[in-house]
Design an enzyme around this catalytic site. Sequence first.
Site, short mmCIF file in Angstrom:
data_model
loop_
_atom_site.label_atom_id
_atom_site.label_comp_id
_atom_site.label_asym_id
_atom_site.label_seq_id
_atom_site.Cartn_x
_atom_site.Cartn_y
_atom_site.Cartn_z
N GLY A 87 10.23 25.36 -86.54
CA GLY A 87 11.08 24.26 -86.08
C GLY A 87 12.41 24.08 -86.80
O GLY A 87 12.91 22.96 -86.91
N MET A 102 6.77 29.49 -77.62
CA MET A 102 6.31 30.84 -77.29
C MET A 102 5.36 30.89 -76.09
O MET A 102 4.37 31.62 -76.12
CB MET A 102 5.64 31.46 -78.52
CG MET A 102 6.53 31.53 -79.75
SD MET A 102 8.04 32.48 -79.46
CE MET A 102 7.37 34.14 -79.55
N HIS A 121 17.80 31.92 -77.69
CA HIS A 121 17.24 33.27 -77.89
C HIS A 121 18.11 34.02 -78.89
O HIS A 121 19.34 33.97 -78.80
CB HIS A 121 17.20 34.01 -76.54
CG HIS A 121 16.58 35.37 -76.66
ND1 HIS A 121 15.22 35.54 -76.81
CD2 HIS A 121 17.14 36.59 -76.70
CE1 HIS A 121 14.97 36.84 -76.92
NE2 HIS A 121 16.11 37.50 -76.85
N ASP A 134 14.03 34.50 -70.65
CA ASP A 134 15.31 34.60 -71.36
C ASP A 134 16.47 34.88 -70.41
O ASP A 134 17.32 35.75 -70.65
CB ASP A 134 15.24 35.69 -72.46
CG ASP A 134 14.20 35.34 -73.51
OD1 ASP A 134 14.02 34.15 -73.79
OD2 ASP A 134 13.55 36.27 -74.03
#
Length: 214
Positions: free
Chosen positions: A11, A89, A108, A144
């Site tokens: 985080g 994820m 990303h 992505d």
Amino acid sequence: MKVAVFISGRGTNLQALIDACEAKDVPAEIALVVANRPGAQGLQRAAAAGIKTVVVDHTTFESREAFDAALDAAVRRAGCDFICMAGFMRVLTEDFVRKWRNRMLNIHPSLLPAFPGINCHERAIEAGVRITGCTVHFCRPELDNGPIVTQAAVPVLPGDDARTLAARILEAEHVIYPMALKLIAQGRVRVVNEKVLIQDGQFTSAGVMNPTKA
Ligand code: GRF
């Protein structure tokens, strides 16, 4: 703007967003942090900042649809109207991504569309690129993928391994994620023909951001 941040791990991007909102640099409130892993370190960061947290553990759901419905319910219950994925994820269903179209960002660690997916630092080094970086983009159903809001270019240096390169890119991530959220919260971002236009006087294409000028 009330924002929910989705995390899976440590985080640090969440922390950058929290700090920017607390400093009033970004006119938004992080009202909820959602983790799919009970042990996600980012949950402690949220708690320390007094932000409501919820764990939606994907292993306890029978289907992706049920998991995504629980995420959606948690976000709406908290009154959030925007989602930032920060090291989350899990791949979300098309249905979920459509529902949050242009209201959900992802970060990303590559210059998309180069090197989507996992192990992107290793793959950048393996490909021998001199420059890589990071990208904040609106989410589309493909992984992505989606209109790019901010990017930063980061050099690959001689002797880099995935770890040293990831650390260098992460510093830039912490600049361009708050920058993207700020532009959106200020109402300065439009998506036209699947490209992001940023208002600077008029709505124009902003090009690559230089984090040193942030
Ligand atoms: C970041 O590199 C982000 O770009 C990627 O996952 C990592 C998350 O790091 N999607 P953190 O949890 O924000 O520290």
